[in-house]
Design a protein around this motif. Structure first.
Motif, PDB file in Angstrom:
ATOM      1  N   ARG A   9     -10.404   0.965  -1.740  1.00 39.10           N
ATOM      2  CA  ARG A   9     -10.167  -0.373  -1.192  1.00 39.10           C
ATOM      3  C   ARG A   9     -11.491  -1.135  -1.076  1.00 39.10           C
ATOM      4  NH1 ARG A   9      -5.642   0.077   2.962  1.00 39.10           N
ATOM      5  NH2 ARG A   9      -4.131   1.349   1.849  1.00 39.10           N
TER       6      ARG A   9
ATOM      7  N   GLU B 224     -14.122  -0.381   5.615  1.00 41.19           N
ATOM      8  CA  GLU B 224     -13.334  -0.990   6.696  1.00 41.19           C
ATOM      9  C   GLU B 224     -14.034  -2.231   7.265  1.00 41.19           C
ATOM     10  OE1 GLU B 224     -10.297   0.207   7.325  1.00 41.19           O
ATOM     11  OE2 GLU B 224     -10.438   2.177   6.401  1.00 41.19           O
TER      12      GLU B 224
ATOM     13  N   ALA C 112      -9.501  -5.075  15.615  1.00 39.62           N
ATOM     14  CA  ALA C 112      -8.459  -4.056  15.444  1.00 39.62           C
ATOM     15  C   ALA C 112      -7.099  -4.718  15.256  1.00 39.62           C
ATOM     16  CB  ALA C 112      -8.432  -3.110  16.642  1.00 39.62           C
ATOM     17  N   TYR C 113      -6.843  -5.785  16.013  1.00 42.17           N
ATOM     18  CA  TYR C 113      -5.573  -6.506  15.840  1.00 42.17           C
ATOM     19  C   TYR C 113      -5.494  -7.119  14.444  1.00 42.17           C
ATOM     20  CZ  TYR C 113      -1.721  -9.740  16.760  1.00 42.17           C
ATOM     21  OH  TYR C 113      -0.533 -10.422  16.700  1.00 42.17           O
TER      22      TYR C 113
ATOM     23  N   CYS D 286      -7.004  -6.099  11.699  1.00 43.71           N
ATOM     24  CA  CYS D 286      -6.872  -5.120  10.599  1.00 43.71           C
ATOM     25  C   CYS D 286      -5.574  -4.334  10.682  1.00 43.71           C
ATOM     26  CB  CYS D 286      -8.113  -4.222  10.466  1.00 43.71           C
ATOM     27  SG  CYS D 286      -8.202  -2.783  11.510  1.00 43.71           S
ATOM     28  N   ALA D 287      -5.131  -3.972  11.891  1.00 46.95           N
ATOM     29  CA  ALA D 287      -3.991  -3.054  11.994  1.00 46.95           C
ATOM     30  C   ALA D 287      -2.656  -3.768  12.128  1.00 46.95           C
ATOM     31  CB  ALA D 287      -4.189  -2.108  13.179  1.00 46.95           C
ATOM     32  N   THR D 288      -2.645  -5.003  12.604  1.00 46.36           N
ATOM     33  CA  THR D 288      -1.377  -5.720  12.773  1.00 46.36           C
ATOM     34  C   THR D 288      -1.276  -6.914  11.825  1.00 46.36           C
ATOM     35  OG1 THR D 288      -1.209  -5.001  15.079  1.00 46.36           O
ATOM     36  CG2 THR D 288       0.102  -6.907  14.441  1.00 46.36           C
TER      37      THR D 288
ATOM     38  N   VAL E  76      -1.880  -5.969   8.047  1.00 45.29           N
ATOM     39  CA  VAL E  76      -0.738  -5.116   7.669  1.00 45.29           C
ATOM     40  C   VAL E  76       0.533  -5.959   7.508  1.00 45.29           C
ATOM     41  CG1 VAL E  76       0.795  -3.291   8.535  1.00 45.29           C
ATOM     42  CG2 VAL E  76      -1.696  -2.970   8.591  1.00 45.29           C
TER      43      VAL E  76
ATOM     44  N   HIS F  85       2.662  -6.456   3.677  1.00 45.61           N
ATOM     45  CA  HIS F  85       4.061  -6.179   3.346  1.00 45.61           C
ATOM     46  C   HIS F  85       4.638  -7.178   2.353  1.00 45.61           C
ATOM     47  CE1 HIS F  85       3.845  -3.194   6.502  1.00 45.61           C
ATOM     48  NE2 HIS F  85       4.994  -2.731   6.091  1.00 45.61           N
TER      49      HIS F  85
ATOM     50  N   ALA G 239       4.754  -1.307  -1.671  1.00 43.32           N
ATOM     51  CA  ALA G 239       4.893   0.013  -2.305  1.00 43.32           C
ATOM     52  C   ALA G 239       4.083   1.082  -1.579  1.00 43.32           C
ATOM     53  CB  ALA G 239       4.471  -0.067  -3.771  1.00 43.32           C
ATOM     54  N   ARG G 240       3.209   0.654  -0.649  1.00 45.84           N
ATOM     55  CA  ARG G 240       2.524   1.652   0.175  1.00 45.84           C
ATOM     56  C   ARG G 240       3.510   2.374   1.103  1.00 45.84           C
ATOM     57  NH1 ARG G 240      -2.506  -2.180   2.128  1.00 45.84           N
ATOM     58  NH2 ARG G 240      -3.591  -2.229   0.123  1.00 45.84           N
ATOM     59  N   TRP G 241       4.626   1.686   1.425  1.00 45.20           N
ATOM     60  CA  TRP G 241       5.497   2.205   2.499  1.00 45.20           C
ATOM     61  C   TRP G 241       6.957   2.358   2.103  1.00 45.20           C
ATOM     62  CZ3 TRP G 241       2.419  -2.323   3.611  1.00 45.20           C
ATOM     63  CH2 TRP G 241       1.176  -2.017   4.199  1.00 45.20           C
ATOM     64  N   ALA G 242       7.353   1.859   0.908  1.00 51.32           N
ATOM     65  CA  ALA G 242       8.750   1.998   0.484  1.00 51.32           C
ATOM     66  C   ALA G 242       8.788   2.033  -1.047  1.00 51.32           C
ATOM     67  CB  ALA G 242       9.598   0.848   1.013  1.00 51.32           C
TER      68      ALA G 242
ATOM     69  N   MET H  38      11.065  -6.508   2.677  1.00 50.64           N
ATOM     70  CA  MET H  38       9.738  -6.666   3.285  1.00 50.64           C
ATOM     71  C   MET H  38       9.124  -8.007   2.917  1.00 50.64           C
ATOM     72  SD  MET H  38       7.950  -3.079   2.393  1.00 50.64           S
ATOM     73  CE  MET H  38       8.212  -1.566   3.301  1.00 50.64           C
TER      74      MET H  38
ATOM     75  N   MET I 104      10.625 -10.815   4.806  1.00 52.91           N
ATOM     76  CA  MET I 104      10.340 -10.819   6.239  1.00 52.91           C
ATOM     77  C   MET I 104       8.863 -11.077   6.538  1.00 52.91           C
ATOM     78  SD  MET I 104      11.832  -7.997   8.876  1.00 52.91           S
ATOM     79  CE  MET I 104      11.181  -7.958  10.564  1.00 52.91           C
TER      80      MET I 104
ATOM     81  N   GLU J  98      -6.016  -2.248  22.274  1.00 51.66           N
ATOM     82  CA  GLU J  98      -6.380  -1.639  20.987  1.00 51.66           C
ATOM     83  C   GLU J  98      -7.243  -0.380  21.172  1.00 51.66           C
ATOM     84  OE1 GLU J  98      -5.017  -2.867  18.189  1.00 51.66           O
ATOM     85  OE2 GLU J  98      -4.410  -4.846  18.874  1.00 51.66           O
TER      86      GLU J  98
ATOM     87  N   ALA K  48      -5.391   1.289  11.300  1.00 50.28           N
ATOM     88  CA  ALA K  48      -4.787   0.354  10.340  1.00 50.28           C
ATOM     89  C   ALA K  48      -4.058   1.045   9.196  1.00 50.28           C
ATOM     90  CB  ALA K  48      -5.856  -0.584   9.775  1.00 50.28           C
TER      91      ALA K  48
ATOM     92  N   TRP L 136       8.799  -4.580  10.080  1.00 52.53           N
ATOM     93  CA  TRP L 136       8.484  -5.095   8.742  1.00 52.53           C
ATOM     94  C   TRP L 136       9.695  -5.287   7.831  1.00 52.53           C
ATOM     95  CZ3 TRP L 136       5.775  -0.500  10.440  1.00 52.53           C
ATOM     96  CH2 TRP L 136       4.551  -0.780  11.061  1.00 52.53           C
TER      97      TRP L 136
ATOM     98  N   ASP M 273      14.627   3.890   3.715  1.00 57.77           N
ATOM     99  CA  ASP M 273      13.678   4.165   2.629  1.00 57.77           C
ATOM    100  C   ASP M 273      12.273   4.392   3.206  1.00 57.77           C
ATOM    101  OD1 ASP M 273      13.008   4.458  -0.114  1.00 57.77           O
ATOM    102  OD2 ASP M 273      12.280   2.394  -0.192  1.00 57.77           O
TER     103      ASP M 273
ATOM    104  N   MET N 107       9.971   7.876   3.182  1.00 60.43           N
ATOM    105  CA  MET N 107       8.660   7.886   2.521  1.00 60.43           C
ATOM    106  C   MET N 107       7.516   8.170   3.501  1.00 60.43           C
ATOM    107  SD  MET N 107       7.453   5.052  -0.262  1.00 60.43           S
ATOM    108  CE  MET N 107       5.709   5.003  -0.756  1.00 60.43           C
TER     109      MET N 107
END
Lengths: 207, 207
Positions: free
Chosen positions: A52, A65, A98-99, A101-103, A106, A110, A115-118, A127, A130, B65, B102, B117, B126, B130
């Protein structure tokens, strides 16, 4: 020994590019175009197995990161005063990062990288549908959370501001008008008015 | 003025609970059981509009966080030596925390909280299917990234260790045997051997 930023046009590496300009760092940029899959190539994976961007090669080693890279740039360029003073103020800066990067990032991911998650195409489509609402909810939260003063942490520009500026890109990419969020819109305007942001945007587009 | 940790049993607030024990902090715990929806109640939302635990109430204000809370605890209890010294070492610690919040925590969340999501029940299913593979990929990355020495940053325990220890819970919750990942398994054993971890686990289960 200068810093080297591994960057891809239009990616979240823009935040580091802006901050490097802002603090007057000595740095070079290596483009790793995600569009051509360069981030999955052996040369880049040898540097960063996560594949990444951004990656920052520093005299002491390799950093990944955004929150870590941005605070490192601020900490190593104290004359630019982009790192707030004191344990609590720094913790608040890290909470915002942190908010983001993580929320927030993310929620945006989507729309593009489901494809990272489904796996199921219908799930990926759900996704994508939404994602704008998810990102809007994040923008509403940011409007509530941001302190008065115009910058991410209040009256003073900090290493969090280039990161918060990515909101402008993320909302735009999902066709959500940033004008719905007055603090974020004013922040984006203030960022665009800075020569460092302008230089970084020009470099980003050249990548 | 002591610290107050807002906590829910079995949540990622366990990391802060462990670190508070480890540094010998003066603190109290307020339980906000997610199972009863307490994190969506007006009292908690007034404290933290994001509606997530952990939250740490500090003398200077409210922190959210995990990465921010953990580093703040370490920075304000220097005698416990849980904060590495130097800009680069601290940046590496933050890079690990950013990856945990994250990427790793998010991979796990797709098993339980996919409704953040997606909406379609088939999409949520799904994601759930996964999620173990996604978390396993994160565990493989961590096995590659972790330095020798046994702790998250090498030979010395730091504020990152309680956070990395959540891997033990996340893998267990998705029925992925941690034994497949020798460094993570050894880390979990070393963590469980510490009195601070044992005290925190007992408090967590009481919550």
């Amino acid at each position: 020994m200068p810093l080297t930023l591994y960057h891809s046009k239009g990616s979240s590496a823009l935040a580091a590019l802006i901050l490097l300009e802002e603090v007057g760092a000595t740095y070079t940029v290596v483009d790793v175009p995600i569009a051509t899959g360069a981030h999955r190539g052996p040369a880049f994976l040898a540097l960063s197995p996560k594949g990444r961007v951004p990656v920052l090669a520093c005299p002491e080693g390799v950093l990944t990161e955004n929150p870590a890279i941005l605070e490192y740039i601020a900490a190593t360029h104290p004359a630019a005063a982009c790192l707030p003073a004191g344990a609590f103020a720094q913790a608040q800066a890290r909470a915002l990062c942190a908010y983001l990067c993580a929320t927030v990032h993310v929620a945006f991911a989507h729309a593009r990288r489901g494809a990272r998650w489904a796996r199921d195409p219908a799930a990926l489509e759900d996704m994508r549908r939404m994602a704008p609402a998810g990102l809007q909810k994040c923008a509403h939260n940011l409007e509530e959370m941001l302190p008065p003063g115009g910058w991410a942490l209040g009256a003073q520009y900090s290493f969090c501001d280039p990161y918060l500026f990515l909101m402008d890109h993320w909302l735009g990419a999902l066709d959500v008008p940033i004008a719905e969020f007055p603090k974020l819109a004013a922040h984006a305007r203030a960022m665009r008015a800075r020569p460092a942001t302008q230089a970084a945007l020009t470099r980003d587009q050249a990548g």
